[in-house]
Design a protein around this motif. Structure first.
Motif, PDB file in Angstrom:
ATOM      1  N   VAL A 187       0.845  -1.197   0.000  1.00  0.00           N
ATOM      2  CA  VAL A 187       0.000   0.000   0.000  1.00  0.00           C
ATOM      3  C   VAL A 187       0.880   1.246   0.000  1.00  0.00           C
ATOM      4  O   VAL A 187       1.791   1.369   0.822  1.00  0.00           O
ATOM      5  N   ASP A 188       0.611   2.170  -0.927  1.00  0.00           N
ATOM      6  CA  ASP A 188       1.327   3.442  -1.013  1.00  0.00           C
ATOM      7  C   ASP A 188       0.455   4.518  -0.369  1.00  0.00           C
ATOM      8  O   ASP A 188      -0.598   4.874  -0.907  1.00  0.00           O
ATOM      9  N   ALA A 189       0.876   5.041   0.773  1.00  0.00           N
ATOM     10  CA  ALA A 189       0.067   6.018   1.505  1.00  0.00           C
ATOM     11  C   ALA A 189      -0.193   7.273   0.671  1.00  0.00           C
ATOM     12  O   ALA A 189      -1.291   7.847   0.715  1.00  0.00           O
ATOM     13  N   SER A 190       0.800   7.721  -0.094  1.00  0.00           N
ATOM     14  CA  SER A 190       0.618   8.911  -0.930  1.00  0.00           C
ATOM     15  C   SER A 190      -0.440   8.666  -1.996  1.00  0.00           C
ATOM     16  O   SER A 190      -1.263   9.542  -2.292  1.00  0.00           O
ATOM     17  N   GLU A 191      -0.442   7.458  -2.563  1.00  0.00           N
ATOM     18  CA  GLU A 191      -1.439   7.130  -3.583  1.00  0.00           C
ATOM     19  C   GLU A 191      -2.837   7.080  -2.983  1.00  0.00           C
ATOM     20  O   GLU A 191      -3.810   7.528  -3.600  1.00  0.00           O
ATOM     21  N   VAL A 192      -2.942   6.543  -1.754  1.00  0.00           N
ATOM     22  CA  VAL A 192      -4.240   6.482  -1.080  1.00  0.00           C
ATOM     23  C   VAL A 192      -4.804   7.890  -0.913  1.00  0.00           C
ATOM     24  O   VAL A 192      -5.970   8.162  -1.236  1.00  0.00           O
ATOM     25  N   ALA A 193      -3.989   8.816  -0.427  1.00  0.00           N
ATOM     26  CA  ALA A 193      -4.438  10.195  -0.228  1.00  0.00           C
ATOM     27  C   ALA A 193      -4.835  10.836  -1.550  1.00  0.00           C
ATOM     28  O   ALA A 193      -5.859  11.537  -1.636  1.00  0.00           O
ATOM     29  N   SER A 194      -4.060  10.599  -2.602  1.00  0.00           N
ATOM     30  CA  SER A 194      -4.353  11.185  -3.914  1.00  0.00           C
ATOM     31  C   SER A 194      -5.679  10.686  -4.467  1.00  0.00           C
ATOM     32  O   SER A 194      -6.447  11.454  -5.066  1.00  0.00           O
ATOM     33  N   VAL A 195      -5.954   9.399  -4.279  1.00  0.00           N
ATOM     34  CA  VAL A 195      -7.208   8.830  -4.777  1.00  0.00           C
ATOM     35  C   VAL A 195      -8.398   9.380  -3.999  1.00  0.00           C
ATOM     36  O   VAL A 195      -9.448   9.704  -4.579  1.00  0.00           O
ATOM     37  N   LEU A 196      -8.254   9.528  -2.690  1.00  0.00           N
ATOM     38  CA  LEU A 196      -9.377   9.989  -1.865  1.00  0.00           C
ATOM     39  C   LEU A 196      -9.777  11.430  -2.171  1.00  0.00           C
ATOM     40  O   LEU A 196     -10.971  11.767  -2.137  1.00  0.00           O
ATOM     41  N   VAL A 211      -6.921  15.357   2.696  1.00  0.00           N
ATOM     42  CA  VAL A 211      -6.899  14.250   3.658  1.00  0.00           C
ATOM     43  C   VAL A 211      -5.644  14.418   4.506  1.00  0.00           C
ATOM     44  O   VAL A 211      -4.550  14.591   3.979  1.00  0.00           O
ATOM     45  N   HIS A 212      -5.797  14.410   5.820  1.00  0.00           N
ATOM     46  CA  HIS A 212      -4.637  14.591   6.694  1.00  0.00           C
ATOM     47  C   HIS A 212      -4.765  13.703   7.923  1.00  0.00           C
ATOM     48  O   HIS A 212      -5.793  13.048   8.137  1.00  0.00           O
ATOM     49  N   ASP A 213      -3.706  13.667   8.744  1.00  0.00           N
ATOM     50  CA  ASP A 213      -3.672  12.799   9.927  1.00  0.00           C
ATOM     51  C   ASP A 213      -4.062  11.363   9.568  1.00  0.00           C
ATOM     52  O   ASP A 213      -4.829  10.701  10.283  1.00  0.00           O
ATOM     53  N   MET A 214      -3.539  10.882   8.446  1.00  0.00           N
ATOM     54  CA  MET A 214      -3.900   9.549   7.953  1.00  0.00           C
ATOM     55  C   MET A 214      -2.939   8.489   8.502  1.00  0.00           C
ATOM     56  O   MET A 214      -1.728   8.673   8.483  1.00  0.00           O
ATOM     57  N   LEU A 222     -11.413   2.730  -0.865  1.00  0.00           N
ATOM     58  CA  LEU A 222     -10.464   2.081   0.030  1.00  0.00           C
ATOM     59  C   LEU A 222     -10.564   0.559  -0.060  1.00  0.00           C
ATOM     60  O   LEU A 222      -9.543  -0.141  -0.063  1.00  0.00           O
ATOM     61  N   ARG A 223     -11.776   0.075  -0.161  1.00  0.00           N
ATOM     62  CA  ARG A 223     -11.988  -1.372  -0.194  1.00  0.00           C
ATOM     63  C   ARG A 223     -11.553  -1.982  -1.533  1.00  0.00           C
ATOM     64  O   ARG A 223     -10.861  -3.000  -1.575  1.00  0.00           O
ATOM     65  N   GLU A 224     -11.958  -1.355  -2.637  1.00  0.00           N
ATOM     66  CA  GLU A 224     -11.720  -1.941  -3.959  1.00  0.00           C
ATOM     67  C   GLU A 224     -10.328  -1.641  -4.509  1.00  0.00           C
ATOM     68  O   GLU A 224      -9.753  -2.486  -5.203  1.00  0.00           O
ATOM     69  N   ARG A 225      -9.778  -0.469  -4.226  1.00  0.00           N
ATOM     70  CA  ARG A 225      -8.473  -0.106  -4.784  1.00  0.00           C
ATOM     71  C   ARG A 225      -7.313  -0.587  -3.918  1.00  0.00           C
ATOM     72  O   ARG A 225      -6.251  -0.950  -4.426  1.00  0.00           O
ATOM     73  N   PHE A 226      -7.518  -0.586  -2.586  1.00  0.00           N
ATOM     74  CA  PHE A 226      -6.400  -0.872  -1.679  1.00  0.00           C
ATOM     75  C   PHE A 226      -6.664  -2.022  -0.706  1.00  0.00           C
ATOM     76  O   PHE A 226      -5.827  -2.314   0.137  1.00  0.00           O
ATOM     77  N   ASP A 227      -7.848  -2.660  -0.815  1.00  0.00           N
ATOM     78  CA  ASP A 227      -8.195  -3.795   0.048  1.00  0.00           C
ATOM     79  C   ASP A 227      -8.181  -3.408   1.523  1.00  0.00           C
ATOM     80  O   ASP A 227      -7.842  -4.212   2.393  1.00  0.00           O
TER      81      ASP A 227
END
Length: 303
Positions: free
Chosen positions: A211-220, A229-232, A267-272
């Motif tokens: 899991v790439d945390a930066s990618e998660v924030a960018s997608v959200l 998105v902060h304090d993640m 979150l569920r479908e892209r990053f499980d």
């Protein structure tokens, strides 16, 4: 597949491997004592530690099926991680003993019955291939991988015993027996080190490797109405369960009802990531709050 079924399935796989491995470990132990082969004894030692590690793994898998409680709000999913940690540490101890014994025997190689080593090593190889195949077809939890590490070590040990028996049977030097044991132990040590790093990452609440945390924030923030998105925080509960907690800045709080299901789906479908806690915040109010010196302090009555 639910976490309960997932852990139950891995428990059945480990229990099957436990019965299969224990039976042949006794055969190799007797054969190693009879033939005088360290390669065969080290393989028997590996298999006996496998039996213990598989037992620990099966017990951990059973614990992981227990539901959440007041004391354990996420249940006992981390039991499989502790089982993997136990197996890694135990394997380090076994490798250390075999390396010590191999170095000692290199100075004065004992007599070895090559034919017996060749026969029992071949049977051990078949047993280990069967057990490894069963484990690799099962759920690849960290717990199962810890047990598989032991079995792969046994498989390599069987190959070493087979090679040592063949070489000695054909008139080769006796020193090949401890040399091959030493080589196999070093290979197992490298695999154990990799698994230990992964277990440590989980116990230290590190972001999952895939899991790439930066990618998660960018997608959200691509969701309509989401500004930032902060304090993640992202961490691993068990091998197949990830969790996330974050603050989400919105253009307006009225958009939260529509944004929340979209965020959870991504979150569920892209990053499980199946466990998520998202706190909505109105961006304009938060910025005003951040600029105020006493923002967030408890209100107090003036005298």
């Amino acid at each position: 597949m639910s976490e309960h079924n997932h852990s139950h399935g891995s428990g059945k796989t480990l229990a099957f491997a436990l019965v299969f491995t224990t039976g042949f470990a006794i055969v190799e132990l007797v054969g190693g004592l009879w033939s005088g082969s360290l390669a065969l004894l080290s393989d028997a030692g590996h298999m006996l530690t496998d039996s213990l590690s598989l037992g620990v793994g099966a017990f951990a898998a059973w614990l992981a099926t227990k539901p959440a409680s007041r004391k354990h709000s996420f249940g006992l999913q981390r039991a499989e991680v502790l089982g993997a940690l136990f197996n890694v540490i135990f394997m380090f101890a076994v490798v250390a003993y075999i390396v010590y014994e191999a170095i000692r025997r290199m100075a004065d190689p004992p007599e070895v019955i090559g034919g017996a080593v060749l026969l029992i090593g071949g049977l051990g190889l078949l047993v280990n291939i069967t057990v490894a195949w069963v484990l690799m077809r099962g759920e690849q939890t960290m717990n199962v991988r810890g047990a598989l590490l032991h079995v792969m070590g046994d498989l390599l040990g069987s190959v070493a015993a087979l090679a040592a028996g063949a070489i000695i049977y054909l008139g080769g030097p006796l020193i090949v027996d401890p040399l091959l044991s030493l080589f196999v132990s070093l290979l197992i040590l490298a695999s154990a080190g990799r698994l230990l790093r992964e277990v440590t990452r989980v116990l230290m609440e590190g972001v999952p490797r895939d899991v790439d945390a930066s990618e998660v924030a960018s997608v959200l923030i691509e969701v309509t109405g989401v500004r930032a998105v902060h304090d993640m925080h992202i961490w691993t509960l068990s091998s197949k369960t990830y969790a996330l907690a974050a603050h989400v800045d919105l253009d307006a709080m009225a958009e939260w009802q529509q944004a929340l299901p979209q965020l959870q789906m991504l979150l569920r479908e892209r990053f499980d990531i199946t466990h998520s806690t998202l706190q909505p915040e109105d961006e304009s109010i938060r910025k005003t709050c951040d600029a105020a010196i006493n923002c967030g302090a408890p209100n107090s009555k003036s005298s």
